[in-house]
Design an enzyme around this catalytic site. Structure first.
Site, PDB file in Angstrom:
ATOM      1  N   ASN A  10       0.857  -1.191   0.000  1.00 46.06           N
ATOM      2  CA  ASN A  10       0.000   0.000   0.000  1.00 46.06           C
ATOM      3  C   ASN A  10       0.898   1.248   0.000  1.00 46.06           C
ATOM      4  O   ASN A  10       1.719   1.431   0.908  1.00 46.06           O
ATOM      5  CB  ASN A  10      -0.891  -0.043   1.256  1.00 46.06           C
ATOM      6  N   ASP A  12      -0.090   4.484  -0.050  1.00 49.05           N
ATOM      7  CA  ASP A  12      -0.788   5.720   0.365  1.00 49.05           C
ATOM      8  C   ASP A  12       0.140   6.724   1.039  1.00 49.05           C
ATOM      9  O   ASP A  12       0.058   7.932   0.808  1.00 49.05           O
ATOM     10  CB  ASP A  12      -1.895   5.401   1.387  1.00 49.05           C
ATOM     11  N   HIS A  13       1.006   6.203   1.932  1.00 46.34           N
ATOM     12  CA  HIS A  13       1.735   7.159   2.772  1.00 46.34           C
ATOM     13  C   HIS A  13       2.979   7.735   2.103  1.00 46.34           C
ATOM     14  O   HIS A  13       3.573   8.674   2.624  1.00 46.34           O
ATOM     15  CB  HIS A  13       1.989   6.557   4.149  1.00 46.34           C
ATOM     16  N   ARG A  21       4.057  18.757   1.238  1.00 47.41           N
ATOM     17  CA  ARG A  21       4.647  19.939   0.609  1.00 47.41           C
ATOM     18  C   ARG A  21       3.937  20.347  -0.685  1.00 47.41           C
ATOM     19  O   ARG A  21       4.322  21.308  -1.324  1.00 47.41           O
ATOM     20  CB  ARG A  21       6.133  19.692   0.323  1.00 47.41           C
ATOM     21  N   HIS A  46      -5.535   3.683  -1.663  1.00 51.41           N
ATOM     22  CA  HIS A  46      -6.861   4.087  -1.177  1.00 51.41           C
ATOM     23  C   HIS A  46      -7.142   5.510  -1.654  1.00 51.41           C
ATOM     24  O   HIS A  46      -6.481   6.457  -1.217  1.00 51.41           O
ATOM     25  CB  HIS A  46      -6.849   4.016   0.358  1.00 51.41           C
ATOM     26  N   ARG A  48      -9.193   8.320  -1.170  1.00 55.85           N
ATOM     27  CA  ARG A  48     -10.166   8.783  -0.177  1.00 55.85           C
ATOM     28  C   ARG A  48     -11.020   9.915  -0.727  1.00 55.85           C
ATOM     29  O   ARG A  48     -10.583  10.664  -1.594  1.00 55.85           O
ATOM     30  CB  ARG A  48      -9.432   9.279   1.079  1.00 55.85           C
ATOM     31  N   ARG A  52      -6.744  12.914   0.736  1.00 51.15           N
ATOM     32  CA  ARG A  52      -5.661  13.345   1.631  1.00 51.15           C
ATOM     33  C   ARG A  52      -4.304  12.752   1.247  1.00 51.15           C
ATOM     34  O   ARG A  52      -3.280  13.290   1.611  1.00 51.15           O
ATOM     35  CB  ARG A  52      -5.999  13.026   3.095  1.00 51.15           C
ATOM     36  N   GLU A  73      -8.604   0.659  -2.994  1.00 50.33           N
ATOM     37  CA  GLU A  73      -9.441   0.722  -1.790  1.00 50.33           C
ATOM     38  C   GLU A  73     -10.372   1.913  -1.939  1.00 50.33           C
ATOM     39  O   GLU A  73      -9.927   3.016  -2.298  1.00 50.33           O
ATOM     40  CB  GLU A  73      -8.573   0.895  -0.546  1.00 50.33           C
ATOM     41  N   THR A 103      -7.244   7.014  10.160  1.00 47.86           N
ATOM     42  CA  THR A 103      -7.051   5.898   9.232  1.00 47.86           C
ATOM     43  C   THR A 103      -8.326   5.075   9.258  1.00 47.86           C
ATOM     44  O   THR A 103      -9.277   5.437   9.969  1.00 47.86           O
ATOM     45  CB  THR A 103      -5.815   5.054   9.642  1.00 47.86           C
ATOM     46  N   THR A 104      -8.360   3.977   8.482  1.00 41.31           N
ATOM     47  CA  THR A 104      -9.590   3.180   8.429  1.00 41.31           C
ATOM     48  C   THR A 104      -9.811   2.494   9.780  1.00 41.31           C
ATOM     49  O   THR A 104      -9.089   1.567  10.139  1.00 41.31           O
ATOM     50  CB  THR A 104      -9.493   2.127   7.301  1.00 41.31           C
ATOM     51  N   GLU A 154     -11.328  -9.104   3.223  1.00 40.06           N
ATOM     52  CA  GLU A 154     -10.053  -8.740   3.846  1.00 40.06           C
ATOM     53  C   GLU A 154     -10.351  -8.495   5.314  1.00 40.06           C
ATOM     54  O   GLU A 154     -11.197  -7.663   5.657  1.00 40.06           O
ATOM     55  CB  GLU A 154      -9.440  -7.490   3.193  1.00 40.06           C
ATOM     56  N   HIS A 194      -4.003  -4.079   7.749  1.00 41.42           N
ATOM     57  CA  HIS A 194      -4.049  -2.969   8.691  1.00 41.42           C
ATOM     58  C   HIS A 194      -3.137  -3.187   9.900  1.00 41.42           C
ATOM     59  O   HIS A 194      -3.357  -4.074  10.710  1.00 41.42           O
ATOM     60  CB  HIS A 194      -5.470  -2.647   9.182  1.00 41.42           C
ATOM     61  N   HIS A 217       1.632   1.354   5.988  1.00 45.09           N
ATOM     62  CA  HIS A 217       2.224   2.352   6.865  1.00 45.09           C
ATOM     63  C   HIS A 217       3.567   1.912   7.423  1.00 45.09           C
ATOM     64  O   HIS A 217       4.540   2.675   7.410  1.00 45.09           O
ATOM     65  CB  HIS A 217       1.240   2.683   7.998  1.00 45.09           C
TER      66      HIS A 217
END
Ligand code: PXP
Length: 252
Positions: A10, A12-13, A21, A46, A48, A52, A73, A103-104, A154, A194, A217
């Site tokens: 994943n 996302d982060h 920035r 994901h 969202r 974000r 996601e 988070t989820t 999941e 997760h 993450h």
């Protein structure tokens, strides 16, 4: 029976850091390329409602520039359904989404939300998108997912990964084992995600019927110290090692 275990990375982060920035760096698509080289079997992102982290352009680019299967996601909203049908990812995982959450938090209520979710499972399934429902490790929810005709669940393993003592850890681990057994009984493919880290991946990966772990993450955080490729390679190694461990040993 032990089945092969896939790793979905994943990203996302990576986008979270980029968005801090507002520019282009670090590029989550570049991270996806590295993840593929380091042994990921799929990329998870994901999109969202509040954008974000992952953006619409990221989803477009993942479809165009990455060869690995994309697992999108998404919340069960009309906007996300339209995006999924337009982009045709390999898979879509329906998650609960609250705008104010960090988070989820927790899984979908597949039982209580049956009437709302049915259209999403049906429409994406008809478009050949593999649909999964992100649910708590609870046999009632697994049953509800089967009733909805979702081919995959999941399991949200956050409570296990965050457990603060042995009693809680064993309790939550047992719930995951029971839910995975229920999924197998009902013919559902079972994934987990997760909060998974080097510390928690072993016992989860040891559950022989799980077919995919989605991890984000921790990988991105650990990459700060040792790099993304080495982090993913080490996660993959731990997953493979855990597959050869007997389940009772993995509980302790
Ligand atoms: N699977 C699902 C369905 C998720 O919502 C998330 C978090 O976005 C993950 C896996 C990855 O969780 P983590 O980032 O804690 O590894």
């Amino acid at each position: 029976m032990t089945v092969p275990l896939r790793l979905g990375v994943n990203i996302d982060h990576v986008a979270t850091i980029r968005n801090a920035r507002g520019g282009m760096h670090p590029d989550p698509i570049r991270a996806a390329v590295l993840a593929a080289k380091a042994g990921a079997d799929g990329i998870t992102a994901h999109l969202r409602e509040d954008r974000r982290h992952i953006s619409d352009t990221d989803i477009e680019r993942l479809g165009r520039e990455i060869d690995l299967p994309l697992n999108l996601e998404m919340a069960a909203t009309d906007e996300m359904l339209e995006i999924a049908l337009r982009h045709q990812p390999f898979a879509a995982c329906i998650v609960p989404e609250k705008r104010e959450e960090r988070t989820t938090e927790g899984g979908l209520d597949a039982a209580g939300g049956h009437n709302h979710l049915a259209r999403f499972v049906r429409d994406m399934g008809s478009a050949d998108i593999r649909v999964s429902l992100f649910i708590e490790p609870d046999p009632i929810q697994v049953n509800a997912a089967a009733q909805l005709g979702a081919p995959v669940v999941e399991l949200h393993v956050g409570a296990y990964c965050d457990a603060e003592d042995k009693v809680a850890r064993e309790h939550h681990y047992r719930r995951i084992i029971d839910a995975a057994a229920k999924a197998e009984e009902l013919g559902l493919e079972c994934h987990a995600g997760h909060g998974i880290s080097f510390a928690t991946v072993g016992p989860i990966a040891a559950i022989p019927t799980l077919m995919e772990l989605n991890i984000g993450h921790f990988l991105v955080g650990e990459a700060i110290y040792v790099g993304l490729s080495d982090t993913i390679t080490e996660m993959r190694r731990r997953m493979d090692e855990a597959r050869s461990v007997e389940l009772p040993e993995a509980i302790s």
